[in-house]
Design an enzyme around this catalytic site. Structure first.
Site, mmCIF file in Angstrom:
data_model
loop_
_atom_site.group_PDB
_atom_site.id
_atom_site.type_symbol
_atom_site.label_atom_id
_atom_site.label_comp_id
_atom_site.label_asym_id
_atom_site.label_seq_id
_atom_site.Cartn_x
_atom_site.Cartn_y
_atom_site.Cartn_z
ATOM 1 N N ALA A 160 39.261 39.499 60.955
ATOM 2 C CA ALA A 160 39.553 40.618 61.595
ATOM 3 C C ALA A 160 40.740 41.888 60.505
ATOM 4 O O ALA A 160 40.253 43.025 59.816
ATOM 5 C CB ALA A 160 41.076 40.468 62.943
ATOM 6 N N ARG A 161 41.557 41.306 60.610
ATOM 7 C CA ARG A 161 42.988 43.027 59.666
ATOM 8 C C ARG A 161 44.095 41.658 58.200
ATOM 9 O O ARG A 161 44.581 40.521 59.473
ATOM 10 C CB ARG A 161 43.290 43.631 60.634
ATOM 11 C CG ARG A 161 42.896 44.610 61.389
ATOM 12 C CD ARG A 161 41.881 45.539 60.109
ATOM 13 N NE ARG A 161 41.477 46.728 60.336
ATOM 14 C CZ ARG A 161 39.479 46.635 60.199
ATOM 15 N NH1 ARG A 161 39.171 45.443 59.964
ATOM 16 N NH2 ARG A 161 39.812 47.583 60.342
ATOM 17 N N GLU A 163 43.889 45.374 50.216
ATOM 18 C CA GLU A 163 42.422 45.050 49.834
ATOM 19 C C GLU A 163 42.705 46.708 49.237
ATOM 20 O O GLU A 163 43.024 47.612 49.959
ATOM 21 C CB GLU A 163 42.435 45.696 51.330
ATOM 22 C CG GLU A 163 42.214 43.737 51.799
ATOM 23 C CD GLU A 163 41.259 44.113 53.125
ATOM 24 O OE1 GLU A 163 40.654 44.921 53.523
ATOM 25 O OE2 GLU A 163 40.962 43.196 53.789
ATOM 26 N N HIS A 167 36.270 41.348 52.928
ATOM 27 C CA HIS A 167 35.943 41.661 53.421
ATOM 28 C C HIS A 167 34.764 42.406 53.960
ATOM 29 O O HIS A 167 34.189 43.765 53.717
ATOM 30 C CB HIS A 167 37.103 43.712 53.694
ATOM 31 C CG HIS A 167 37.161 44.488 55.302
ATOM 32 N ND1 HIS A 167 38.513 44.802 55.237
ATOM 33 C CD2 HIS A 167 36.470 44.837 56.125
ATOM 34 C CE1 HIS A 167 38.717 45.005 56.781
ATOM 35 N NE2 HIS A 167 36.880 44.907 56.837
HETATM 36 C C1 8YV Z 1 33.945 47.675 57.954
HETATM 37 C C2 8YV Z 1 36.090 47.437 59.377
HETATM 38 O O1 8YV Z 1 33.722 46.822 56.996
HETATM 39 O O2 8YV Z 1 34.715 47.419 61.684
HETATM 40 C C3 8YV Z 1 36.338 47.788 60.796
HETATM 41 O O3 8YV Z 1 36.995 48.181 61.459
HETATM 42 O O4 8YV Z 1 36.854 46.509 59.204
HETATM 43 C C4 8YV Z 1 34.633 46.859 59.085
HETATM 44 O O5 8YV Z 1 33.662 46.755 59.890
HETATM 45 C C5 8YV Z 1 34.222 49.181 57.638
HETATM 46 O O6 8YV Z 1 34.954 50.241 58.270
HETATM 47 C C6 8YV Z 1 32.588 49.326 57.536
HETATM 48 O O7 8YV Z 1 32.669 50.740 57.996
#
Ligand code: 8YV
Length: 319
Positions: free
Chosen positions: A238-239, A268, A286
């Site tokens: 997730a985060r 990151e 990620h």
């Molecule tokens: C992506 C993400 O890696 O959707 C999210 O919140 O963290 C991921 O899917 C990313 O932002 C792709 O653009």
């Protein structure tokens, strides 16, 4: 009316760029690197809309400097913790995200991390790859069985529910904690826990699938890890902000947790090199939503939101 101008800072999938160029005047950044605050502010005076990823930071400070030309930020992500939604709303900017289209890809990666940590994939791969596989015994490479174990899911949104569906295929007993209990058709047999602490106590595997907010930041701390069963495994796709990484390292080193699967880190790109010496921690950069199919779906979802906005309708995924 002139075609709207869209700034796309990252190199999205070829199908997404092709459709974007068909329908809009696209400004694509030459280098596929995160858009800086200066670039975001500069491009807000040249573009009516943007399709950023989670790598572009729309802080309150940036929001305050945006040119009034910019009307919509159609994120190519489900997470919006890189956007100060209140500050963007105050500037009358519409913000959208890409929910649901990435549920299966992200849940699939979470499952891979869970299996990899449980069945010692990093260690096993290293042993065979290095030519160091020189013995076998019944006690060799014994791991933790996933089939039939208890899975705790924190955050039963689209990704959490997709993970629950996959877990049922492994005969897992699914438990969850969510701000609100889901209706039975969405719960699909999973057991609801009103508190996170109660969920932790029954989780042989714990998967974090909630957004990073002020309430969830640092949620998995030393006290919370102590509540997890001895030998349990944490998965985070997730985060990074959800986890106190020092506390995680301690419980891994003490052997209280048998392992972890991490797709997200506090820093990151880069990750946390303190984890690198532990082969019971499976790490990915990620990449939860990184399948070709899902990247197209995310790009198309962001474009659908732009199309609605520029046709005068409310975008489906407006926040
Ligand atoms: C992506 C993400 O890696 O959707 C999210 O919140 O963290 C991921 O899917 C990313 O932002 C792709 O653009």
């Amino acid at each position: 009316m002139a075609r709207p101008v869209i700034w796309i800072p990252r190199h999205l999938s070829p199908a997404t760029l092709e459709r974007a160029r068909r329908d809009y005047d696209v400004i694509l950044k030459d280098q596929d690197t995160p858009g800086t605050a200066e670039e975001i502010v500069e491009m807000s005076a040249r573009a009516d809309g943007m399709i950023p990823c989670h790598s572009e930071q729309f802080t309150a400070e940036v929001a305050g400097r945006l040119d009034p030309r910019l009307k919509i930020i159609a994120n190519h992500s489900v997470g919006t913790d890189h956007c100060d939604l209140k500050a963007l709303k105050a500037r009358d900017i519409t913000v959208t995200n890409t929910p649901d289209v990435l549920n299966d890809a992200t849940a699939e990666l979470a499952f891979m991390l869970m299996l990899g940590a449980a069945r010692r994939a990093v260690e096993g791969d290293r042993i065979v790859r290095s030519g160091g596989w020189d013995s076998w015994s019944p006690s060799y490479m014994v791991g933790k069985q996933v089939t039939g174990a208890r899975l705790g899911i924190v955050g039963m949104g689209g990704v959490g529910r997709a993970l629950g569906r996959k877990a049922r295929g492994f005969d897992m007993e699914v438990h969850y904690h969510n701000r609100q209990r889901l209706p039975p058709d969405l719960e699909q047999g999973a057991s609801y826990h009103e508190t996170l602490d109660s969920l932790l106590e029954v989780s042989d595997f714990l998967s974090l699938n909630c957004p990073a907010t002020p309430e969830t930041t640092g949620m998995m701390n030393a006290d919370r890890f102590a509540r997890m069963p001895q030998g349990s495994i944490l998965v985070n796709a997730a985060r990074g902000a959800l986890v106190d990484e020092d506390a995680l390292l301690s419980v891994i080193e003490e052997g209280h947790l048998a392992g972890a699967g991490l797709d997200c880190f506090l820093t990151e790109p880069g990750g946390n090199q303190a984890f690198a010496g532990h082969e019971n921690i499976v790490m990915m950069p990620h990449a939860g939503s990184a399948t070709a199919k899902t990247r197209d779906a995310m790009g198309f979802c962001a474009l659908d939101n732009l199309d609605s906005f520029f046709s005068g309708d409310d975008p489906e995924d407006a926040l």
